[in-house]
Design a protein around this motif. Structure first.
Motif, PDB file in Angstrom:
ATOM      1  N   GLY A 149     -18.928 -36.882  18.269  1.00 36.09           N
ATOM      2  CA  GLY A 149     -19.474 -37.866  17.338  1.00 36.09           C
ATOM      3  C   GLY A 149     -18.424 -38.370  16.372  1.00 36.09           C
ATOM      4  O   GLY A 149     -17.332 -37.810  16.250  1.00 36.09           O
ATOM      5  N   ASP A 150     -18.761 -39.447  15.669  1.00 36.04           N
ATOM      6  CA  ASP A 150     -17.859 -40.058  14.691  1.00 36.04           C
ATOM      7  C   ASP A 150     -18.132 -39.611  13.269  1.00 36.04           C
ATOM      8  O   ASP A 150     -17.252 -39.682  12.412  1.00 36.04           O
ATOM      9  CB  ASP A 150     -17.988 -41.587  14.746  1.00 36.04           C
ATOM     10  N   ASP A 151     -19.364 -39.182  12.995  1.00 38.68           N
ATOM     11  CA  ASP A 151     -19.765 -38.900  11.622  1.00 38.68           C
ATOM     12  C   ASP A 151     -19.301 -37.509  11.198  1.00 38.68           C
ATOM     13  O   ASP A 151     -19.771 -36.495  11.724  1.00 38.68           O
ATOM     14  CB  ASP A 151     -21.288 -39.003  11.485  1.00 38.68           C
ATOM     15  N   ILE A 152     -18.380 -37.489  10.251  1.00 38.21           N
ATOM     16  CA  ILE A 152     -17.851 -36.226   9.755  1.00 38.21           C
ATOM     17  C   ILE A 152     -18.829 -35.650   8.741  1.00 38.21           C
ATOM     18  O   ILE A 152     -19.099 -36.246   7.702  1.00 38.21           O
ATOM     19  CB  ILE A 152     -16.463 -36.427   9.122  1.00 38.21           C
ATOM     20  N   ASP A 153     -19.367 -34.487   9.068  1.00 36.01           N
ATOM     21  CA  ASP A 153     -20.336 -33.841   8.202  1.00 36.01           C
ATOM     22  C   ASP A 153     -19.633 -33.359   6.938  1.00 36.01           C
ATOM     23  O   ASP A 153     -18.585 -32.716   7.011  1.00 36.01           O
ATOM     24  CB  ASP A 153     -20.961 -32.643   8.937  1.00 36.01           C
ATOM     25  N   PRO A 154     -20.168 -33.650   5.763  1.00 35.57           N
ATOM     26  CA  PRO A 154     -19.532 -33.148   4.528  1.00 35.57           C
ATOM     27  C   PRO A 154     -19.580 -31.631   4.422  1.00 35.57           C
ATOM     28  O   PRO A 154     -18.836 -31.034   3.648  1.00 35.57           O
ATOM     29  CB  PRO A 154     -20.340 -33.813   3.414  1.00 35.57           C
ATOM     30  N   ASN A 155     -20.461 -31.001   5.201  1.00 33.37           N
ATOM     31  CA  ASN A 155     -20.589 -29.549   5.187  1.00 33.37           C
ATOM     32  C   ASN A 155     -19.871 -28.935   6.383  1.00 33.37           C
ATOM     33  O   ASN A 155     -20.009 -29.415   7.512  1.00 33.37           O
ATOM     34  CB  ASN A 155     -22.055 -29.133   5.232  1.00 33.37           C
ATOM     35  N   ILE A 156     -19.120 -27.901   6.135  1.00 37.10           N
ATOM     36  CA  ILE A 156     -18.476 -27.137   7.203  1.00 37.10           C
ATOM     37  C   ILE A 156     -19.155 -25.777   7.261  1.00 37.10           C
ATOM     38  O   ILE A 156     -19.109 -25.005   6.300  1.00 37.10           O
ATOM     39  CB  ILE A 156     -16.975 -26.956   6.946  1.00 37.10           C
ATOM     40  N   VAL A 157     -19.795 -25.509   8.366  1.00 38.91           N
ATOM     41  CA  VAL A 157     -20.518 -24.246   8.519  1.00 38.91           C
ATOM     42  C   VAL A 157     -19.535 -23.122   8.813  1.00 38.91           C
ATOM     43  O   VAL A 157     -18.694 -23.238   9.701  1.00 38.91           O
ATOM     44  CB  VAL A 157     -21.555 -24.350   9.651  1.00 38.91           C
ATOM     45  N   VAL A 158     -19.648 -22.050   8.049  1.00 41.29           N
ATOM     46  CA  VAL A 158     -18.843 -20.849   8.295  1.00 41.29           C
ATOM     47  C   VAL A 158     -19.770 -19.748   8.785  1.00 41.29           C
ATOM     48  O   VAL A 158     -20.688 -19.331   8.071  1.00 41.29           O
ATOM     49  CB  VAL A 158     -18.096 -20.395   7.032  1.00 41.29           C
ATOM     50  N   ILE A 159     -19.538 -19.304  10.009  1.00 36.09           N
ATOM     51  CA  ILE A 159     -20.325 -18.221  10.579  1.00 36.09           C
ATOM     52  C   ILE A 159     -19.783 -16.899  10.040  1.00 36.09           C
ATOM     53  O   ILE A 159     -18.592 -16.620  10.141  1.00 36.09           O
ATOM     54  CB  ILE A 159     -20.254 -18.238  12.118  1.00 36.09           C
ATOM     55  N   GLY A 160     -20.671 -16.098   9.471  1.00 38.33           N
ATOM     56  CA  GLY A 160     -20.225 -14.863   8.844  1.00 38.33           C
ATOM     57  C   GLY A 160     -19.586 -15.110   7.493  1.00 38.33           C
ATOM     58  O   GLY A 160     -18.642 -14.409   7.095  1.00 38.33           O
ATOM     59  N   ALA A 161     -20.106 -16.103   6.770  1.00 36.67           N
ATOM     60  CA  ALA A 161     -19.532 -16.460   5.468  1.00 36.67           C
ATOM     61  C   ALA A 161     -19.489 -15.254   4.546  1.00 36.67           C
ATOM     62  O   ALA A 161     -20.443 -14.484   4.460  1.00 36.67           O
ATOM     63  CB  ALA A 161     -20.364 -17.579   4.825  1.00 36.67           C
ATOM     64  N   GLY A 162     -18.363 -15.097   3.867  1.00 38.09           N
ATOM     65  CA  GLY A 162     -18.219 -14.028   2.895  1.00 38.09           C
ATOM     66  C   GLY A 162     -17.780 -12.692   3.459  1.00 38.09           C
ATOM     67  O   GLY A 162     -17.563 -11.751   2.700  1.00 38.09           O
ATOM     68  N   LYS A 163     -17.636 -12.583   4.778  1.00 41.31           N
ATOM     69  CA  LYS A 163     -17.236 -11.296   5.352  1.00 41.31           C
ATOM     70  C   LYS A 163     -15.750 -11.011   5.136  1.00 41.31           C
ATOM     71  O   LYS A 163     -15.330  -9.855   5.146  1.00 41.31           O
ATOM     72  CB  LYS A 163     -17.577 -11.239   6.838  1.00 41.31           C
ATOM     73  N   SER A 164     -14.950 -12.070   4.996  1.00 43.47           N
ATOM     74  CA  SER A 164     -13.527 -11.872   4.733  1.00 43.47           C
ATOM     75  C   SER A 164     -13.038 -12.978   3.811  1.00 43.47           C
ATOM     76  O   SER A 164     -13.751 -13.953   3.554  1.00 43.47           O
ATOM     77  CB  SER A 164     -12.714 -11.887   6.041  1.00 43.47           C
ATOM     78  N   ASP A 165     -11.780 -12.842   3.335  1.00 44.20           N
ATOM     79  CA  ASP A 165     -11.251 -13.867   2.434  1.00 44.20           C
ATOM     80  C   ASP A 165     -10.690 -15.069   3.186  1.00 44.20           C
ATOM     81  O   ASP A 165     -10.140 -15.992   2.574  1.00 44.20           O
ATOM     82  CB  ASP A 165     -10.190 -13.276   1.493  1.00 44.20           C
ATOM     83  N   LEU A 166     -10.842 -15.090   4.515  1.00 45.21           N
ATOM     84  CA  LEU A 166     -10.419 -16.267   5.265  1.00 45.21           C
ATOM     85  C   LEU A 166     -11.228 -17.500   4.874  1.00 45.21           C
ATOM     86  O   LEU A 166     -10.736 -18.625   4.955  1.00 45.21           O
ATOM     87  CB  LEU A 166     -10.525 -16.004   6.767  1.00 45.21           C
ATOM     88  N   ASP A 167     -12.479 -17.303   4.455  1.00 45.23           N
ATOM     89  CA  ASP A 167     -13.278 -18.428   3.959  1.00 45.23           C
ATOM     90  C   ASP A 167     -12.539 -19.144   2.836  1.00 45.23           C
ATOM     91  O   ASP A 167     -12.474 -20.370   2.777  1.00 45.23           O
ATOM     92  CB  ASP A 167     -14.624 -17.947   3.403  1.00 45.23           C
TER      93      ASP A 167
END
Length: 544
Positions: free
Chosen positions: A406-424
């Protein structure tokens, strides 16, 4: 909740904007690579078929064209894994009875069943049935569905997901596990594993769309595909004879034979005091033939050696496999697996191109296309047990699994396992630069963190980043994909595809990995994470 990243990292981002302008993921190349890998020529990329060799050789050829080095054992592009394969051979007999009353079930429509035991016939006759709640034994969370009930030689019925899934605030079990976010206890591989540990003869996971995260049609469509498992030392001990899924409707019929009601049993099971219940007088017959053999499957591994710290590795990965040919849908039996996961492989190849065209990194960067993800993360499981690059000095494992076109860039980036490491936090400032923000998985009940190839390495301590997944239901496009194309022949490339939005996501992922490859940083698991302890055991080796 996501916090601002360190000021030092933000300053670095601002200072490197000019360089990054020359290092861009090309959406047209991303689309072209996806189109090729998702074409009918690769027949859905099933492991252990002639299409596997065609697939892995094509991927290796792309790495070679970019000027990368082989990263597998003995200078090869491939890491070969030995895998046990079983597949259906003839019809299945599925029935239950109490006294003179019996009910029969239809394979795929009511019950999906197979076996990872490498034998030609599975036959369970007059086997007692036990409703075992969620099938969970988790002492550290104060939970045990079995409480000493002997399920040896019996068939157990277990509910998908965790005991606290859907529990309202204030309920006694609310947040006993992770609330709406599925833990490994909620996943079917755990439930199969625990059933074997309890000595059960069989296990059927009770499906519901909310708890599983996908409709029955997803399971039904792939039900004829072979089952793959790593070769086990004692499969009779480590795997039950029969394992699979059962619809809620079929479960209700089964429970009614014992005068029980599924809705009432669900309520009872959501209680710390629940104890597995045998269906008095009810027995099941499960009988089916299968073909059993061993195959080899291959991880494709490429690398760019580090100029200063070659024994430290930043890893990018995506699985190459799909379901191959399966149950026809609208006359089409090729499960092309375009979104899941030709897009991810294309993303890895594009990131490899940027590294190959840019300055050599200080640390080694590895690019891995994993085998047999769809049948249990087997390529990654094998790698975790037989690592090519030292796990204790693997800086991070950055995973790509399903990018929506698709062309529409979502303003939200989903992080799976958010907060489990500092890579977020390392991703957050890049997103902010583009006017975007990170959000946790809006469908945590699906347990996506435990369903992709970063997980086997996370279990042995390697920090993982899994962002921008396309199947989490966070927008209309992803909901439509899950409902209508996920794991079906309709997951195929079309001429209408563009990859502008996916390229924007891959760009940010590349930049996180590039900075790690040129730093002395070691990402950390968050305090209290289930992976923190095992990583700490090798801390000393990263301080040398």
């Amino acid at each position: 909740m996501f916090r601002p990243a360190a000021l030092a990292l933000t300053a670095f981002l601002l200072s490197s904007t000019a360089v990054m302008a020359q290092e861009r993921i090309d959406p047209e190349r991303l689309n072209s690579l996806t189109r090729e890998l998702a074409s009918d020529r690769f027949e859905g990329r099933a492991p252990g078929t002639p299409a596997e060799m065609l697939t892995v050789e094509w991927i290796a050829e792309q790495f070679q064209k970019l000027g990368l080095e082989p990263g597998g054992p003995d200078g090869s592009w491939f890491q070969v894994a030995e895998v046990s394969r079983t597949s259906q051979d003839g019809p299945a007999t599925l029935s239950a009875r109490v006294g003179d009353h019996s009910v029969t079930f239809e394979r795929a429509k009511d019950i999906i069943v197979g076996s990872d035991r490498p034998i030609s016939r599975i036959s369970l006759k007059d086997t007692p049935v036990v409703f075992a709640g969620y099938g969970v034994s988790a002492p550290e969370r104060g939970w045990d569905d079995f409480k000493g009930v002997d399920v040896r030689g019996k068939i157990i019925l277990v509910i998908v997901n965790d005991p606290d899934f859907g529990a309202p605030e204030g309920h006694p079990v609310a947040n006993t596990f992770d609330g709406q976010a599925m833990t490994f206890y909620g996943r079917w591989p755990y439930k199969f594993q625990e059933a074997a540990a309890q000595g059960a003869a069989g296990v059927l996971v009770i499906h519901d769309t909310a708890g599983a995260g996908y409709p029955w049609s997803t399971l039904e469509g792939s039900s004829t595909a072979p089952d793959l498992d790593i070769v086990r030392a004692d499969p009779e001990k480590e795997r039950v004879a029969a394992q699979g899924w059962i619809t809620s409707e079929a479960t209700q019929k089964l429970l009614q034979l014992a005068g029980l009601d599924l809705d009432e049993m669900r309520v009872a099971a959501r209680n710390r005091d629940f104890r597995a219940v045998e269906l008095e007088g009810v027995t099941m017959d499960i009988d089916f033939g299968q073909k059993a053999d061993r195959i080899q499957t291959r991880n494709v591994i490429a690398r760019i050696p580090g100029t200063e710290f070659p024994d430290e590795t930043v890893m990018f990965g995506a699985h190459w496999d799909g379901y191959g040919r399966g149950t026809p849908k609208n006359g089409d039996d090729i499960y092309n697996a375009a979104v899941d996961n030709a897009t991810g492989v294309a993303g890895v190849l594009e990131i490899a191109r940027l590294f190959a065209e840019g300055p050599k990194p200080r640390r080694t960067v590895a690019f891995i296309s994993w085998a047999a993800e769809e049948t249990g993360l087997l390529g990654a499981e094998y790698y975790a047990a037989n690592p090519v690059f030292p796990l204790e000095k693997t800086v991070a494992n950055i995973n790509m699994d399903s990018l929506l076109p698709g062309d529409d860039i979502d303003p939200n980036i989903v992080v799976i396992g958010a907060g489990k490491s500092d890579l977020d936090m390392r991703l957050a400032p890049y997103a902010a630069r583009e006017g975007r923000r990170l959000i946790p998985d809006p469908a945590p009940q699906a347990g996506a963190f435990y369903r992709s190839d970063h997980f086997p390495l996370a279990r042995v301590g390697v920090p993982a980043l899994f962002a921008a997944a396309g199947f989490t239901g966070h927008n209309e496009a992803s909901r439509d994909y899950v409902a209508n194309r996920y794991h079906t022949p309709q997951d195929e490339w079309t001429p209408q595809w563009t990859m502008k939005a996916a390229a924007a996501d891959v760009q940010l992922i590349y930049e996180v990995g590039r900075d790690l490859a040129n730093s002395r940083d070691w990402p950390q698991w968050t305090a209290g994470s289930e992976f923190e302890t095992v990583r700490k055991q090798s801390d000393a080796q990263r301080q040398q």
